[in-house]
Design an enzyme around this catalytic site. Structure first.
Site, PDB file in Angstrom:
ATOM      1  CG  PHE A  26      -2.080  -0.986   1.078  1.00  0.00           C
ATOM      2  CD1 PHE A  26      -2.692  -1.255  -0.140  1.00  0.00           C
ATOM      3  CD2 PHE A  26      -2.523  -1.648   2.190  1.00  0.00           C
ATOM      4  CE1 PHE A  26      -3.723  -2.162  -0.237  1.00  0.00           C
ATOM      5  CE2 PHE A  26      -3.573  -2.570   2.106  1.00  0.00           C
ATOM      6  CZ  PHE A  26      -4.162  -2.824   0.888  1.00  0.00           C
ATOM      7  CG  HIS A 119      -0.917   0.859   4.798  1.00  0.00           C
ATOM      8  ND1 HIS A 119       0.208   1.398   4.204  1.00  0.00           N
ATOM      9  CD2 HIS A 119      -1.882   1.786   4.648  1.00  0.00           C
ATOM     10  CE1 HIS A 119      -0.081   2.595   3.722  1.00  0.00           C
ATOM     11  NE2 HIS A 119      -1.364   2.841   3.978  1.00  0.00           N
ATOM     12  CB  VAL A 120      -5.833   1.126   8.531  1.00  0.00           C
ATOM     13  CG1 VAL A 120      -5.607   2.568   8.178  1.00  0.00           C
ATOM     14  CG2 VAL A 120      -7.302   0.848   8.816  1.00  0.00           C
ATOM     15  CG  HIS A 121      -6.815  -2.042   3.601  1.00  0.00           C
ATOM     16  ND1 HIS A 121      -5.799  -2.520   4.417  1.00  0.00           N
ATOM     17  CD2 HIS A 121      -7.499  -3.133   3.177  1.00  0.00           C
ATOM     18  CE1 HIS A 121      -5.876  -3.845   4.475  1.00  0.00           C
ATOM     19  NE2 HIS A 121      -6.903  -4.238   3.744  1.00  0.00           N
ATOM     20  CB  ILE A 122     -12.201   1.508   3.885  1.00  0.00           C
ATOM     21  CG1 ILE A 122     -11.798   2.345   5.105  1.00  0.00           C
ATOM     22  CG2 ILE A 122     -13.711   1.210   3.889  1.00  0.00           C
ATOM     23  CD1 ILE A 122     -12.420   3.736   5.125  1.00  0.00           C
TER      24      ILE A 122
END
Length: 168
Positions: A26, A119-122
């Site tokens: 990311f 690594h945060v993600h939606i």
């Protein structure tokens, strides 16, 4: 209650557990050419990218540029833009693919199902009536009806139209 059942993703999840990537995909993706990385849109704080391991055709993710594992560590500007990009993703996916609904979710931590937990993600996953069938249950196979790159091209073109319309 509907359950988003995706046993075919175990191979992917297992591969990420067994060997941790040297660099975060990311963090790398927005630096590559967009047609190579499948980045659909770049905002100020975050971007929209196609999921290479989709649950359904049109599955995209909204990702902050900053390498952060938890939404609690995002700024209000990052959170706001991410939600705006979720909304933009839904508008474009509706225009091109005409789904009956969406699953939108964030998995915080590997135990919660995050394949990439640092690594945060939606996730924005379009859904159609009857899009789950016997294939995943009986054969352990999920049928994705359109190539990810073909979907990318269609969504990218629609995105240009939607952005042009909203800026007028």
């Amino acid at each position: 209650m509907d359950v988003l059942y995706a046993p075919w993703r175990y191979t992917y999840i297992k591969s990420t557990v067994e060997k941790e990537p040297q660099e975060c995909i990311f963090c790398i993706a927005p630096k590559k050419p967009e047609d190579e990385s499948l980045v659909l849109y770049k905002g100020r704080y975050s971007y929209i990218i196609m999921n290479l391991y989709p649950y359904n055709t049109g599955h995209v993710m909204v990702v902050p540029y900053r390498h952060i594992a938890d939404i609690a560590d995002l700024t209000i500007d990052e959170l706001t833009e991410m939600m705006e990009l979720v909304k933009l993703s839904m508008i474009v996916i509706r225009k091109v693919l005409k789904p009956h609904g969406f699953n939108i979710g964030i998995n915080i931590g590997r135990v919660a199902g995050a394949g990439i937990d640092k690594h945060v993600h939606i996730h924005v996953v379009p859904r159609w009536n009857g899009d789950t069938n016997f294939m995943p249950v009986i054969a352990g196979v999920k049928v994705i009806s359109q190539d990810v790159r073909e979907t990318y091209k269609a969504l990218r073109e629609a995105l240009k139209e939607v952005i042009h319309v909203t800026k007028d």
